[in-house]
Scaffold this active site. Structure first.
Site, PDB file in Angstrom:
ATOM      1  N   GLY A  11      29.551 -21.235   7.843  1.00 53.74           N
ATOM      2  CA  GLY A  11      30.796 -20.792   8.216  1.00 53.74           C
ATOM      3  C   GLY A  11      32.005 -21.389   7.240  1.00 53.74           C
ATOM      4  O   GLY A  11      31.619 -22.553   6.799  1.00 53.74           O
ATOM      5  N   VAL A  24      33.878 -28.233 -10.185  1.00 58.95           N
ATOM      6  CA  VAL A  24      33.814 -27.478 -11.542  1.00 58.95           C
ATOM      7  C   VAL A  24      34.599 -28.402 -12.565  1.00 58.95           C
ATOM      8  O   VAL A  24      33.983 -28.335 -13.584  1.00 58.95           O
ATOM      9  CB  VAL A  24      34.492 -25.922 -11.315  1.00 58.95           C
ATOM     10  N   ARG A  72      25.765 -15.744   5.725  1.00 61.44           N
ATOM     11  CA  ARG A  72      24.477 -16.256   6.430  1.00 61.44           C
ATOM     12  C   ARG A  72      23.394 -15.340   5.530  1.00 61.44           C
ATOM     13  O   ARG A  72      23.566 -14.377   5.654  1.00 61.44           O
ATOM     14  CB  ARG A  72      24.358 -16.403   7.779  1.00 61.44           C
ATOM     15  N   ASP A 103      24.905 -28.008   8.333  1.00 59.96           N
ATOM     16  CA  ASP A 103      23.572 -28.539   8.560  1.00 59.96           C
ATOM     17  C   ASP A 103      22.461 -27.423   8.229  1.00 59.96           C
ATOM     18  O   ASP A 103      21.569 -27.895   7.488  1.00 59.96           O
ATOM     19  CB  ASP A 103      23.066 -29.195  10.029  1.00 59.96           C
ATOM     20  N   THR A 125      32.662 -28.088   7.243  1.00 62.12           N
ATOM     21  CA  THR A 125      32.567 -27.450   8.577  1.00 62.12           C
ATOM     22  C   THR A 125      33.564 -27.970   9.481  1.00 62.12           C
ATOM     23  O   THR A 125      34.077 -29.164   9.332  1.00 62.12           O
ATOM     24  CB  THR A 125      31.205 -27.497   9.430  1.00 62.12           C
ATOM     25  N   ASP A 127      33.776 -28.354  12.325  1.00 60.78           N
ATOM     26  CA  ASP A 127      33.050 -28.751  13.776  1.00 60.78           C
ATOM     27  C   ASP A 127      33.099 -30.406  13.645  1.00 60.78           C
ATOM     28  O   ASP A 127      32.998 -30.999  14.602  1.00 60.78           O
ATOM     29  CB  ASP A 127      31.853 -28.065  13.936  1.00 60.78           C
ATOM     30  N   ASP A 129      30.562 -31.911  13.001  1.00 59.14           N
ATOM     31  CA  ASP A 129      29.218 -32.083  13.885  1.00 59.14           C
ATOM     32  C   ASP A 129      28.245 -32.791  12.846  1.00 59.14           C
ATOM     33  O   ASP A 129      27.055 -32.657  13.523  1.00 59.14           O
ATOM     34  CB  ASP A 129      28.875 -30.895  14.603  1.00 59.14           C
ATOM     35  N   ARG A 171      31.549 -25.708  18.376  1.00 61.89           N
ATOM     36  CA  ARG A 171      30.205 -25.727  19.063  1.00 61.89           C
ATOM     37  C   ARG A 171      29.739 -26.898  20.058  1.00 61.89           C
ATOM     38  O   ARG A 171      30.441 -27.124  21.009  1.00 61.89           O
ATOM     39  CB  ARG A 171      29.264 -25.535  17.922  1.00 61.89           C
TER      40      ARG A 171
HETATM   41  P1  ATP Z   1      27.884 -23.869  10.088  1.00 60.86           P
HETATM   42  O1  ATP Z   1      28.064 -25.490  10.484  1.00 60.86           O
HETATM   43  O2  ATP Z   1      29.360 -23.514   9.763  1.00 60.86           O
HETATM   44  O3  ATP Z   1      27.345 -22.962  10.887  1.00 60.86           O
HETATM   45  P2  ATP Z   1      25.651 -23.991   8.588  1.00 60.86           P
HETATM   46  O4  ATP Z   1      25.642 -24.443   7.128  1.00 60.86           O
HETATM   47  O5  ATP Z   1      24.980 -24.829   9.585  1.00 60.86           O
HETATM   48  O6  ATP Z   1      27.147 -23.962   8.776  1.00 60.86           O
HETATM   49  P3  ATP Z   1      23.719 -21.739   9.021  1.00 60.86           P
HETATM   50  O7  ATP Z   1      23.925 -20.458   9.271  1.00 60.86           O
HETATM   51  O8  ATP Z   1      23.141 -22.706   9.786  1.00 60.86           O
HETATM   52  O9  ATP Z   1      25.187 -22.259   8.655  1.00 60.86           O
HETATM   53  O10 ATP Z   1      23.012 -21.988   7.705  1.00 60.86           O
HETATM   54  C1  ATP Z   1      23.591 -21.109   6.502  1.00 60.86           C
HETATM   55  C2  ATP Z   1      22.381 -20.490   5.780  1.00 60.86           C
HETATM   56  O11 ATP Z   1      21.732 -21.615   5.181  1.00 60.86           O
HETATM   57  C3  ATP Z   1      21.490 -19.538   6.459  1.00 60.86           C
HETATM   58  O12 ATP Z   1      22.073 -18.279   6.404  1.00 60.86           O
HETATM   59  C4  ATP Z   1      20.246 -19.813   5.315  1.00 60.86           C
HETATM   60  O13 ATP Z   1      20.644 -19.082   4.341  1.00 60.86           O
HETATM   61  C5  ATP Z   1      20.314 -21.110   5.046  1.00 60.86           C
HETATM   62  N1  ATP Z   1      19.377 -21.675   6.068  1.00 60.86           N
HETATM   63  C6  ATP Z   1      19.750 -22.450   7.344  1.00 60.86           C
HETATM   64  N2  ATP Z   1      18.670 -22.906   7.628  1.00 60.86           N
HETATM   65  C7  ATP Z   1      17.802 -22.931   6.784  1.00 60.86           C
HETATM   66  C8  ATP Z   1      16.407 -23.379   6.914  1.00 60.86           C
HETATM   67  N3  ATP Z   1      15.537 -23.784   8.042  1.00 60.86           N
HETATM   68  N4  ATP Z   1      15.601 -22.935   5.770  1.00 60.86           N
HETATM   69  C9  ATP Z   1      16.135 -22.550   4.754  1.00 60.86           C
HETATM   70  N5  ATP Z   1      17.380 -22.075   4.768  1.00 60.86           N
HETATM   71  C10 ATP Z   1      18.283 -22.270   5.715  1.00 60.86           C
END
Ligand code: ATP
Length: 323
Positions: A11, A24, A72, A103, A125, A127, A129, A171
């Site tokens: 997100g 950068v 994602r 995470d 993020t 959140d 979190d 969340r």
């Molecule tokens: P947000 O907190 O905004 O949801 P996030 O980084 O936790 O952000 P996720 O959708 O959980 O969002 O993860 C983003 C991308 O990271 C996923 O679409 C995937 O490509 C990669 N990813 C997440 N979990 C894994 C995993 N266990 N192994 C490998 N890649 C992962």
């Protein structure tokens, strides 16, 4: 000298651009070539790379969203997907990668690190979190967005003696609701971490109504599952039990946008700068964050294994201030 790659994943959050800019500019300052990778891990697997120069990050510090776009990507969750990612990074001569996200994105970065790509994660993020850091990039801006909305709803709810339930994001984390609720002077704050029941809110509203106060602001975190039926269930209970005129406002994705606050811009600048310094030192599989206003870094596994704690004291204070 191998190049540094940067991507934003998961997100989006206000301040991601300020972090991109810091990465950068710091990398170029130290003589590194930098590639911006579009749309997170999806863009990596599709070779969507563009070389970044100093001016490519000009005029973005104040912009919400992410100029690199985010996504994602399910393919990256597979071993084959990650092996392909390593090959592509090698093809572009990228030996290190900065990942801005939450995470899930960090877990992906850690897996790449185990395959030999030097990775550093920056928390982006709204959140808040992630347990290892006091603040994530975007949280402060989102809090200000919610406060702004509360202020506007307060005007109209006091004119019409209405109760307003404002549902906010976060969340399973109640920080956004708690911080915005305190700063917005909410009468009730409902978070996933506390076992608030619908009856408690009904009782509270009765008490405030008794002292002649007809309007009320209730901040409800989206993850507060203890409230049966969510915002709609709460509205029914307050309408029936308290005879209140109740409106629901779900703020939704408006909380993810907007120009980042000074706090988020500065946090993002500090963390982006630190991420590159760590890569130059040869570090990998680490995340950067902020603790007691000091920039810190930590092993990704360790950071992700930490359990987020809720600030009970702050919550109790909010209750006292809203009697
Ligand atoms: P947000 O907190 O905004 O949801 P996030 O980084 O936790 O952000 P996720 O959708 O959980 O969002 O993860 C983003 C991308 O990271 C996923 O679409 C995937 O490509 C990669 N990813 C997440 N979990 C894994 C995993 N266990 N192994 C490998 N890649 C992962």
């Amino acid at each position: 000298m191998k190049a540094i790659g940067i991507l934003t994943s998961g997100g989006d959050a206000p301040g991601m651009n300020a972090a991109i800019r810091a990465v950068v500019r710091t990398a170029i300052y130290y003589g590194y070539k930098v590639y911006g990778i579009e749309r997170g891990y999806a863009g990596l697997l599709e070779k969507d790379f563009r070389e970044m120069d100093l001016s490519s990050v000009g005029d973005i510090i104040q912009k919400g969203g992410t100029v690199l776009k985010s996504s994602r990507c399910d393919e990256f969750r597979t071993e084959e997907g990650r092996a392909k990612a390593v090959e592509i990074l090698e093809e572009f001569g990228v030996g290190s990668l900065v990942v801005i996200g939450g995470d899930g994105s960090f877990t992906g970065a850690n897996k790449l690190s185990q395959l030999g790509v030097h990775t550093i994660g920056i928390p982006g993020t709204i959140d808040n979190d992630l347990a290892y850091t006091d603040y994530t990039i975007g949280f402060d801006t989102a809090t200000n967005t919610v406060i702004d909305a509360i202020g506007k709803l307060r005007d109209t709810s006091s004119s019409h003696d209405r109760v307003n339930i404002i549902e906010v994001m976060g969340r399973r984390c109640g920080d956004l609701a708690l911080f915005a609720g305190i700063a917005g002077g909410a009468e009730s704050i409902i978070v996933p971490e506390m076992d608030t029941k619908t009856e408690d809110i009904v009782k509270k509203l009765k008490t405030t109504q008794k002292r002649g106060k007809k309007h009320s602001i209730i901040v409800l975190a989206e993850g507060a599952e203890n409230i049966e039926g969510g915002a709609l269930g709460l509205r029914s209970a307050l309408t029936i039990e308290d005879k209140a005129d109740v409106r629901i406002t779900v703020l939704g994705h408006v909380q993810r946008g907007g120009s980042p606050s000074a706090f988020d811009r500065i946090l993002a600048s500090r963390l982006g700068n630190k991420a590159v310094e760590l890569l130059i030192e040869g570090k990998s599989g680490r995340v950067v964050g902020i603790k007691d206003n000091k920039v810190i870094d930590m092993d990704i596994d360790e950071a992700l294994s930490m359990k987020k704690t809720f600030d009970d004291d702050l919550y109790e204070m909010a209750k006292i201030l809203s009697i």
